[in-house]
Enzyme design. Structure first.
Site, PDB file in Angstrom:
ATOM      1  CG  ASN A 180     -31.034  57.577 -16.617  1.00 33.87           C
ATOM      2  OD1 ASN A 180     -31.392  57.797 -17.639  1.00 33.87           O
ATOM      3  ND2 ASN A 180     -30.050  58.228 -16.086  1.00 33.87           N
ATOM      4  CE  LYS A 203     -35.057  53.404 -29.834  1.00 35.31           C
ATOM      5  NZ  LYS A 203     -35.205  52.661 -28.527  1.00 35.31           N
ATOM      6  CB  SER A 256     -24.022  53.872 -23.665  1.00 33.11           C
ATOM      7  OG  SER A 256     -24.264  53.295 -24.945  1.00 33.11           O
ATOM      8  CB  VAL A 257     -19.489  56.726 -24.579  1.00 32.95           C
ATOM      9  CG1 VAL A 257     -18.754  57.250 -25.665  1.00 32.95           C
ATOM     10  CG2 VAL A 257     -19.846  57.730 -23.489  1.00 32.95           C
ATOM     11  N   PRO A 258     -20.770  54.682 -26.576  1.00 33.59           N
ATOM     12  CG  PRO A 258     -20.288  52.201 -25.763  1.00 33.59           C
ATOM     13  CD  PRO A 258     -20.725  53.725 -25.170  1.00 33.59           C
ATOM     14  CB  THR A 259     -25.658  53.841 -28.411  1.00 34.58           C
ATOM     15  OG1 THR A 259     -25.438  52.690 -27.434  1.00 34.58           O
ATOM     16  CG2 THR A 259     -26.741  53.623 -29.219  1.00 34.58           C
ATOM     17  CD  GLU A 270     -27.274  66.081 -23.229  1.00 34.98           C
ATOM     18  OE1 GLU A 270     -26.546  65.790 -22.247  1.00 34.98           O
ATOM     19  OE2 GLU A 270     -27.626  67.209 -23.579  1.00 34.98           O
ATOM     20  CB  CYS A 304     -26.113  60.727 -17.176  1.00 34.28           C
ATOM     21  SG  CYS A 304     -26.818  62.127 -16.790  1.00 34.28           S
ATOM     22  CD  GLU A 407     -22.296  55.826 -17.533  1.00 36.63           C
ATOM     23  OE1 GLU A 407     -22.381  55.109 -18.562  1.00 36.63           O
ATOM     24  OE2 GLU A 407     -22.699  56.983 -17.321  1.00 36.63           O
ATOM     25  CD  GLU A 484     -31.761  66.579 -23.089  1.00 35.00           C
ATOM     26  OE1 GLU A 484     -31.556  65.890 -22.118  1.00 35.00           O
ATOM     27  OE2 GLU A 484     -32.551  66.319 -24.038  1.00 35.00           O
TER      28      GLU A 484
HETATM   29  N1  LIG Z   1     -25.785  62.824 -20.372  1.00 38.30           N
HETATM   30  C1  LIG Z   1     -27.221  62.614 -20.155  1.00 38.30           C
HETATM   31  O1  LIG Z   1     -27.870  63.485 -19.942  1.00 38.30           O
HETATM   32  C2  LIG Z   1     -27.594  61.181 -19.852  1.00 38.30           C
HETATM   33  C3  LIG Z   1     -28.795  60.993 -19.379  1.00 38.30           C
HETATM   34  C4  LIG Z   1     -29.401  59.644 -19.027  1.00 38.30           C
HETATM   35  C5  LIG Z   1     -28.565  58.474 -19.365  1.00 38.30           C
HETATM   36  N2  LIG Z   1     -27.414  58.842 -19.865  1.00 38.30           N
HETATM   37  C6  LIG Z   1     -26.436  57.892 -20.296  1.00 38.30           C
HETATM   38  O2  LIG Z   1     -27.138  56.670 -20.631  1.00 38.30           O
HETATM   39  C7  LIG Z   1     -26.489  55.352 -20.493  1.00 38.30           C
HETATM   40  C8  LIG Z   1     -27.855  54.391 -20.038  1.00 38.30           C
HETATM   41  O3  LIG Z   1     -28.545  54.432 -20.913  1.00 38.30           O
HETATM   42  P1  LIG Z   1     -28.944  53.040 -22.034  1.00 38.30           P
HETATM   43  O4  LIG Z   1     -28.612  51.818 -21.625  1.00 38.30           O
HETATM   44  O5  LIG Z   1     -30.313  53.151 -22.390  1.00 38.30           O
HETATM   45  O6  LIG Z   1     -27.993  53.511 -23.087  1.00 38.30           O
HETATM   46  P2  LIG Z   1     -27.930  52.921 -24.787  1.00 38.30           P
HETATM   47  O7  LIG Z   1     -26.868  53.570 -25.438  1.00 38.30           O
HETATM   48  O8  LIG Z   1     -27.828  51.366 -24.615  1.00 38.30           O
HETATM   49  O9  LIG Z   1     -29.428  53.276 -25.324  1.00 38.30           O
HETATM   50  C9  LIG Z   1     -29.864  54.622 -25.486  1.00 38.30           C
HETATM   51  C10 LIG Z   1     -31.020  54.102 -26.409  1.00 38.30           C
HETATM   52  O10 LIG Z   1     -30.592  54.351 -27.870  1.00 38.30           O
HETATM   53  C11 LIG Z   1     -31.115  53.417 -28.451  1.00 38.30           C
HETATM   54  N3  LIG Z   1     -30.351  52.850 -29.498  1.00 38.30           N
HETATM   55  C12 LIG Z   1     -29.348  51.662 -29.513  1.00 38.30           C
HETATM   56  N4  LIG Z   1     -28.685  51.471 -30.622  1.00 38.30           N
HETATM   57  C13 LIG Z   1     -29.222  52.448 -31.458  1.00 38.30           C
HETATM   58  C14 LIG Z   1     -28.737  52.921 -32.448  1.00 38.30           C
HETATM   59  N5  LIG Z   1     -27.832  52.246 -33.559  1.00 38.30           N
HETATM   60  N6  LIG Z   1     -29.299  53.981 -33.190  1.00 38.30           N
HETATM   61  C15 LIG Z   1     -30.149  54.660 -32.536  1.00 38.30           C
HETATM   62  N7  LIG Z   1     -30.667  54.235 -31.207  1.00 38.30           N
HETATM   63  C16 LIG Z   1     -30.027  53.316 -30.711  1.00 38.30           C
HETATM   64  C17 LIG Z   1     -31.725  52.475 -27.480  1.00 38.30           C
HETATM   65  O11 LIG Z   1     -32.713  51.353 -27.924  1.00 38.30           O
HETATM   66  C18 LIG Z   1     -32.105  53.413 -26.392  1.00 38.30           C
HETATM   67  O12 LIG Z   1     -33.242  53.787 -26.790  1.00 38.30           O
HETATM   68  C19 LIG Z   1     -25.682  55.722 -19.594  1.00 38.30           C
HETATM   69  O13 LIG Z   1     -24.253  55.652 -20.286  1.00 38.30           O
HETATM   70  C20 LIG Z   1     -25.912  57.060 -18.877  1.00 38.30           C
HETATM   71  O14 LIG Z   1     -24.863  57.672 -18.542  1.00 38.30           O
HETATM   72  C21 LIG Z   1     -27.060  60.034 -20.244  1.00 38.30           C
HETATM   73  O1  LIG Z   2     -29.209  60.921 -15.944  1.00 36.06           O
HETATM   74  C1  LIG Z   2     -28.869  61.909 -16.304  1.00 36.06           C
HETATM   75  C2  LIG Z   2     -29.800  63.310 -16.873  1.00 36.06           C
HETATM   76  C3  LIG Z   2     -30.682  63.397 -15.532  1.00 36.06           C
HETATM   77  C4  LIG Z   2     -31.933  63.195 -15.537  1.00 36.06           C
HETATM   78  N1  LIG Z   2     -32.358  63.674 -14.303  1.00 36.06           N
HETATM   79  C5  LIG Z   2     -31.038  64.017 -13.533  1.00 36.06           C
HETATM   80  C6  LIG Z   2     -31.158  64.405 -12.159  1.00 36.06           C
HETATM   81  C7  LIG Z   2     -30.140  64.929 -11.611  1.00 36.06           C
HETATM   82  C8  LIG Z   2     -28.979  64.874 -12.673  1.00 36.06           C
HETATM   83  O2  LIG Z   2     -27.790  64.964 -12.046  1.00 36.06           O
HETATM   84  C9  LIG Z   2     -28.775  64.394 -13.753  1.00 36.06           C
HETATM   85  C10 LIG Z   2     -30.087  64.146 -14.319  1.00 36.06           C
END
Ligand SMILES: NC(=O)c1ccc[n+]([C@@H]2O[C@H](COP(=O)([O-])OP(=O)(O)OC[C@H]3O[C@@H](n4cnc5c(N)ncnc54)[C@H](O)[C@@H]3O)[C@@H](O)[C@H]2O)c1
Ligand SMILES: O=CCc1c[nH]c2ccc(O)cc12
Length: 512
Positions: A180, A203, A256-259, A270, A304, A407, A484
């Site tokens: 994102n 990565k 994501s939470v599961p990953t 994060e 997120c 989510e 972060e």
């Molecule tokens: N808290 C935060 O700051 C924040 C910021 C941005 C996005 N997010 C979250 O990210 C999610 C969306 O992103 P996504 O769909 O790319 O998430 P995802 O968990 O599917 O993938 C995230 C990354 O993990 C990698 N990955 C997958 N399996 C792995 C493994 N076994 N070991 C190591 N790496 C692995 C993927 O290739 C990708 O680069 C949403 O849940 C969003 O809320 C959180």
């Molecule tokens: O996606 C989540 C982390 C993030 C990256 N840029 C922004 C901007 C505003 C936010 O509240 C969260 C984030």
């Protein structure tokens, strides 16, 4: 080295003639042919014979191919990072900061180029993409400044002896990114890591691999040693190889939470959220409505920290909902490279279907679609294959519905009404996640009382989704570990060494 768009092939000669003052890329016209992996100072191919499509979300066409890294390539990248660490970690903070400031200057000069690449690969609007590039640059500037301030403590001991502590870097850090905020995430992870004297192998998400390689070239051009910041492309397999590599000292993961649950090591996680936004009847309604839009529709809702559970006090519920729906319907959807666009394309076809599936499920469970929630086909023929939908507001929501619990990570807002402060706090906190939360009220005492009880890592009063890089960002509960940005992040990229210094003679209790 980053050559101005020289390795990107544009569709028309006319486009190629456009000067830097004008749009360099037009939607549907760009193809990228350079390899997207980067280590030891150069772009590199991935595993032989492996290629995956990368799409342009605005049009649905293939933008480039990604060559995923296997064990051999991940090893090479980690080796390069290990070599770079030896000298980089010995530089003073001032010296490291200087390289980083140069990288920030280069980003400033290439703001438009990077933003355009982000749009073409991610689908978000050019307006937002520019702000993401600014945030990346500011983060690098901020940690460049902090690099020289890393310090320990001096502790007095009896007899003139003393002890001191100092912060030492960890070694090779792995960064794993989500799709994102591709460029911004790469910067938010690399800036504190490099400032502290670490090297990094990053990565990106396989959906958005393009701009991390640009960042690697920028660091190299800024004078970073070969191998300081490396990029390996790929999905789960590559991510897992990197995280489990024995020479990787720390993983900072966004996803994501599961990953996140699969990644083990000293980590920064994060993760996702289902954050609440509480709007009390004494709010400034205009600001509360704008806040709800900020909390739900930035980046096509793919943020997120989004406040997707919007709790509105009953007295102002009808007025609030009608205003939110009116403003949501006015959001200009379309070509993300146009200045007038406020909502671009979702990141992929499969993600669009997933988000639309959540809307269908919400309807089945009794929610009412107050606006949006439909696939959207822009009028321009080149955008017809793109991944668009109309931003959606769901009414008649109940706390137990899927749209309120899970989510969605798309432009879908659920509105719920409440009566009392105590009731809304209980409902807001009734989730396993805890990334962010917001409150709108004119009552300053209520604002602080409510925030004190909200179980979320980042709380907003009378605003939402602002992320100055000087303040820490991260979640409570299953939404993450660590932070972060801000000063505290330096602690996550260093380890504390204590040194005892004897100034007298050794008193040996085993002798005499
Ligand atoms: N808290 C935060 O700051 C924040 C910021 C941005 C996005 N997010 C979250 O990210 C999610 C969306 O992103 P996504 O769909 O790319 O998430 P995802 O968990 O599917 O993938 C995230 C990354 O993990 C990698 N990955 C997958 N399996 C792995 C493994 N076994 N070991 C190591 N790496 C692995 C993927 O290739 C990708 O680069 C949403 O849940 C969003 O809320 C959180
Ligand atoms: O996606 C989540 C982390 C993030 C990256 N840029 C922004 C901007 C505003 C936010 O509240 C969260 C984030």
């Amino acid at each position: 080295m980053l050559r101005r768009l020289s390795h990107y092939h544009r569709g028309t000669a006319a486009a190629a003639r456009l000067s830097a003052a004008f749009r360099c890329v037009s939607t549907g016209s760009l193809t990228i042919t350079e390899p997207l992996n980067f280590w030891a100072g150069q772009r590199k191919p991935g595993q032989k014979g492996h290629k995956e499509h990368v799409y342009e979300p605005a049009t649905g066409r293939i933008l480039c191919h990604l060559e995923p890294c296997g064990a051999a390539e991940v090893n090479q990248a980690v080796e390069a990072a290990k070599k770079a660490f030896i000298n980089w970690s010995k530089l003073s903070g001032m010296e490291r900061g200087r390289v980083m400031i140069e990288a920030a200057h280069l980003i400033e000069g290439k703001r438009e180029e990077i933003a355009e690449m982000e749009v073409v690969n991610n689908g978000k609007s050019i307006t937002e993409a520019r702000l993401d590039v600014d945030s990346a640059r500011l983060c690098i500037e901020y940690y460049a400044g902090l690099a020289s301030t890393l310090a320990g403590q001096h502790v007095q001991l009896p007899g003139g002896s003393f002890a001191y502590t100092c912060r030492e870097p960890l070694g090779v850090c792995a960064g794993i990114g989500a799709w994102n905020y591709p460029f911004q995430i790469a910067a938010w992870k690399s800036a504190p890591a490099l400032a502290c004297g670490n090297s990094m192998v990053f990565k990106p998400s396989p959906v958005t691999p393009v701009t991390a390689a640009m960042l690697a070239e920028i660091y190299a051009k800024a004078g970073a040693p070969e191998g300081l910041f490396n990029v390996v492309q790929g999905g789960q397999e590559t991510g897992s190889l990197l995280c489990q590599h024995p020479d990787v000292a720390k993983v900072s993961f966004t996803g994501s939470v599961p990953t996140g649950r699969k990644v083990l090591k000293p980590v920064t996680l994060e993760l996702g959220g289902k954050s609440p936004l509480l709007i009390f009847k004494d709010s400034d309604l205009e600001n509360a409505v704008k806040g709800a839009l900020m909390a739900n529709f930035l980046s096509q809702g793919q943020v997120c920290s989004n406040g997707t559970r919007v709790f509105v006090q009953r007295d102002i519920f009808p007025e609030f909902v009608s205003e939110v729906v009116k403003r949501t319907q006015a959001i200009e959807i379309g070509d993300p490279l146009l200045e007038s666009t406020r909502m671009g394309a979702l990141v992929s076809r499969s993600h669009l279907h997933k988000v639309l599936g959540f809307v269908e499920q919400a309807k089945k469970e009794g929610a009412t679609v107050l606006c949006g929630g439909e696939p959207f086909v822009p009028s321009h023929p080149k955008l017809r294959g793109g991944f668009y939908m109309t931003p959606c507001v769901l009414g008649d929501c109940r706390d137990e519905m899927t749209c309120v619990k899970e989510e969605i990570f798309g432009p879908v807002m659920s509105v719920l009404s409440f009566e009392t402060e105590e009731e809304v706090l209980r409902r807001a906190n009734d989730t396993t996640m805890g990334l962010a939360a917001g409150v709108f009220t004119r009552d300053v005492r209520r604002a602080h009382r409510v925030v004190e009880q909200l179980k979320a890592g980042s709380c907003f009063i009378n605003n939402y989704n602002i992320t100055p890089v000087e303040v820490p960002f991260g979640g409570f509960k299953t939404s993450g570990i660590g932070r972060e940005n801000g000063q505290v992040t330096l602690e996550y990229y260093t380890q504390l060494k204590t040194v005892y210094v004897e100034m007298g003679d050794v008193e040996n209790c085993t002798l005499d």
